[in-house]
Scaffold this motif. Structure first.
Motif, mmCIF file in Angstrom:
data_model
loop_
_atom_site.group_PDB
_atom_site.id
_atom_site.type_symbol
_atom_site.label_atom_id
_atom_site.label_comp_id
_atom_site.label_asym_id
_atom_site.label_seq_id
_atom_site.Cartn_x
_atom_site.Cartn_y
_atom_site.Cartn_z
ATOM 1 N N ALA A 1 0.852 -1.193 0.000
ATOM 2 C CA ALA A 1 0.000 0.000 0.000
ATOM 3 C C ALA A 1 0.889 1.245 0.000
ATOM 4 N N ALA A 2 0.504 2.234 -0.756
ATOM 5 C CA ALA A 2 1.240 3.494 -0.782
ATOM 6 C C ALA A 2 0.978 4.274 0.510
ATOM 7 N N PHE A 3 2.001 4.984 0.981
ATOM 8 C CA PHE A 3 1.832 5.799 2.190
ATOM 9 C C PHE A 3 2.727 7.028 2.092
ATOM 10 N N ASP A 4 2.395 8.027 2.881
ATOM 11 C CA ASP A 4 3.150 9.276 2.901
ATOM 12 C C ASP A 4 4.414 9.089 3.742
ATOM 13 N N ASP A 5 5.574 9.324 3.143
ATOM 14 C CA ASP A 5 6.848 9.080 3.825
ATOM 15 C C ASP A 5 7.032 9.952 5.063
ATOM 16 N N GLU A 6 6.644 11.211 4.985
ATOM 17 C CA GLU A 6 6.831 12.105 6.127
ATOM 18 C C GLU A 6 5.923 11.710 7.290
ATOM 19 N N GLU A 7 4.687 11.355 6.975
ATOM 20 C CA GLU A 7 3.762 10.924 8.020
ATOM 21 C C GLU A 7 4.267 9.632 8.663
ATOM 22 N N MET A 8 4.783 8.726 7.852
ATOM 23 C CA MET A 8 5.325 7.486 8.386
ATOM 24 C C MET A 8 6.544 7.746 9.256
ATOM 25 N N GLN A 9 7.397 8.662 8.851
ATOM 26 C CA GLN A 9 8.594 8.951 9.636
ATOM 27 C C GLN A 9 8.235 9.474 11.019
ATOM 28 N N ASP A 10 7.172 10.261 11.104
ATOM 29 C CA ASP A 10 6.712 10.759 12.409
ATOM 30 C C ASP A 10 6.331 9.596 13.318
ATOM 31 N N ILE A 11 5.666 8.594 12.756
ATOM 32 C CA ILE A 11 5.252 7.427 13.542
ATOM 33 C C ILE A 11 6.467 6.620 13.983
ATOM 34 N N MET A 12 7.409 6.412 13.078
ATOM 35 C CA MET A 12 8.582 5.583 13.390
ATOM 36 C C MET A 12 9.495 6.243 14.415
ATOM 37 N N GLN A 13 9.415 7.546 14.564
ATOM 38 C CA GLN A 13 10.267 8.253 15.517
ATOM 39 C C GLN A 13 9.711 8.245 16.936
ATOM 40 N N GLU A 14 8.467 7.851 17.107
ATOM 41 C CA GLU A 14 7.884 7.830 18.445
ATOM 42 C C GLU A 14 8.517 6.727 19.291
ATOM 43 N N ASP A 15 8.438 6.872 20.617
ATOM 44 C CA ASP A 15 9.083 5.883 21.488
ATOM 45 C C ASP A 15 8.220 4.649 21.722
ATOM 46 N N GLU A 16 7.011 4.617 21.169
ATOM 47 C CA GLU A 16 6.177 3.425 21.186
ATOM 48 C C GLU A 16 5.606 3.211 19.790
ATOM 49 N N LEU A 17 5.775 1.996 19.277
ATOM 50 C CA LEU A 17 5.271 1.678 17.942
ATOM 51 C C LEU A 17 4.259 0.549 18.029
ATOM 52 N N ASN A 18 3.065 0.796 17.501
ATOM 53 C CA ASN A 18 2.028 -0.230 17.436
ATOM 54 C C ASN A 18 2.008 -0.834 16.029
ATOM 55 N N ILE A 19 2.175 -2.161 15.970
ATOM 56 C CA ILE A 19 2.107 -2.897 14.708
ATOM 57 C C ILE A 19 0.853 -3.761 14.739
ATOM 58 N N THR A 20 0.005 -3.609 13.736
ATOM 59 C CA THR A 20 -1.221 -4.394 13.662
ATOM 60 C C THR A 20 -1.149 -5.325 12.455
ATOM 61 N N VAL A 21 -1.443 -6.603 12.699
ATOM 62 C CA VAL A 21 -1.483 -7.609 11.645
ATOM 63 C C VAL A 21 -2.885 -8.208 11.622
ATOM 64 N N ASP A 22 -3.624 -7.951 10.568
ATOM 65 C CA ASP A 22 -4.987 -8.470 10.425
ATOM 66 C C ASP A 22 -4.969 -9.601 9.403
#
Length: 397
Positions: free
Chosen positions: A348-369
């Motif tokens: 899926a396409a995603f916005d790189d800057e928005e993703m970078q903000d998420i990856m920089q946080e000290d907690e990352l939630n990964i969801t697998v459906d």
């Protein structure tokens, strides 16, 4: 149920203390938790086939007598792989604590954590024991059980059972060698509820699979570690019986405490910079969901990608695929934070800057459906950093 700022001595009838006895150079390293009266007790233990003497002594006391009034703990020296002398020292640690408290030895649980292969310096233990007091500083106990941890890990909750208020509190240590099923950590939980040891064990066993057994730091399993729950009945509440609404309420309370401690252990993994929470949704069954979640959070490649703030969803999908679970993988959706990166097993396409903000946080939630059932599972871990190697390369030196 209400969370509040408390410590392991918050439930009625419990006290605790901690101090520096000399097992470590400077930091606190010795402490105890004491109940005014013998308490019901339950435990779960390491699955490592190499079991340290303190755990053997404690487990034997619990299985034989089903009650406990005190737990004494040292950090810095694990008293593991120490042969017959280590076993003799463990029994001596139990006996001398009992003599100081004027209780039977079987009412004392013992625990040690630290370097494997070193004998306990019994002279330091005895001098430390002389200085421990009942109704001491309970916050110091949380410090005294730490090894490579960077922070203490405590939680306290309270709830009403009819007209009676019941309080439960927990404290834990764990930073490296965290890969249960039930291993590589120490956790102690106190409660003033009225509940038998058998019922308490039922509640603990029911909740350990979805809490402590769902954390992983580095894939290693220790030789010493366990969870002990003590309930002394000092709240005056009615007895909690299996199959009742009160038991379900108590079980939820215990689950909340154990989940909170599990997440704090995962977040404080050796060298960690980020907490990783993996949620697997819509799996064929709960065991499969938990297995897949733990496979993802335990993947070294996933951990290093998270440390590098790289949204490499391919590593996540690979960890799902090699987990050994019987689940379909042709319609998987993976999200990092709120952003889907794989939809129905298609990129899926995603916005790189928005993703970078998420990856920089000290907690990352990964969801697998999986879109392959209705069951869910969650696991917790941390990233794998340069500092993890430094800490473990220099652990003894």
């Amino acid at each position: 149920m209400e969370f509040f700022q408390g410590n392991i001595a918050s439930p009625l009838g419990f006290s605790a203390d901690g101090l520096h006895a000399g097992f470590k150079k400077r930091k606190m390293d010795f402490g105890w938790v004491v109940s005014e009266v013998p308490a019901s007790v339950a435990g779960v233990y390491t699955t490592n086939k190499v079991v340290a003497p303190p755990l053997i002594v404690t487990r034997s006391a619990i299985e034989t007598h089903r009650e406990m009034q005190a737990v004494v703990v040292n950090s810095g020296v694990a008293n593991s792989c120490t042969g017959s002398q280590g076993m003799a020292d463990a029994y001596r640690m139990q006996k001398q604590t009992a003599e100081k408290l004027k209780i039977a030895p079987h009412l004392v649980g013992i625990a040690s954590t630290g370097v494997i292969g070193d004998l306990l310096p019994m002279d330091k233990l005895e001098k430390g024991l002389e200085k421990l007091v009942v109704n001491g500083n309970a916050d110091d106990f949380a410090k005294a059980i730490l090894t490579t941890d960077t922070v203490t890990k405590t939680v306290a909750v309270k709830d009403m059972f009819g007209s009676d208020e019941v309080t439960m509190a927990g404290v834990a240590k764990g930073s490296g060698m965290i890969h249960p099923n039930m291993a590589t950590m120490l956790a102690f939980i106190t409660c003033d509820a009225n509940i038998s040891s058998q019922t308490l064990q039922l509640a603990l066993s029911q909740n350990v699979e979805t809490t402590f057994n769902q954390i992983t730091i580095d894939g290693d399993t220790s030789t010493n570690d366990m969870v002990l729950v003590l309930a002394n009945g000092c709240s005056g509440s009615q007895e909690i019986l299996p199959g009742t609404t009160a038991f379900d309420q108590f079980s939820d309370m215990l689950s909340a405490v154990m989940t909170d401690l599990a997440k704090k252990i995962a977040k404080d993994g050796e060298g960690a910079t980020k907490l990783i929470e993996v949620q697997v949704r819509n799996a064929p069954d709960s065991q499969t969901a938990r297995m897949l979640a733990k496979s993802v959070v335990g993947s070294s490649l996933v951990k290093t990608a998270v440390f590098g703030e790289d949204p490499n969803w391919g590593r996540i999908l690979a960890a799902v695929g090699y987990a050994g679970a019987d689940a379909a993988v042709d319609k998987v959706t993976i999200s990092l934070g709120h952003i889907p990166v794989l939809v129905d097993s298609n990129p899926a396409a995603f916005d790189d800057e928005e993703m970078q903000d998420i990856m920089q946080e000290d907690e990352l939630n990964i969801t697998v459906d999986l879109h392959d059932g209705s069951s869910h599972g969650t696991a917790w871990g941390c990233d794998l950093s340069y500092d993890y190697v430094k800490i473990n390369a220099l652990y003894r030196t």
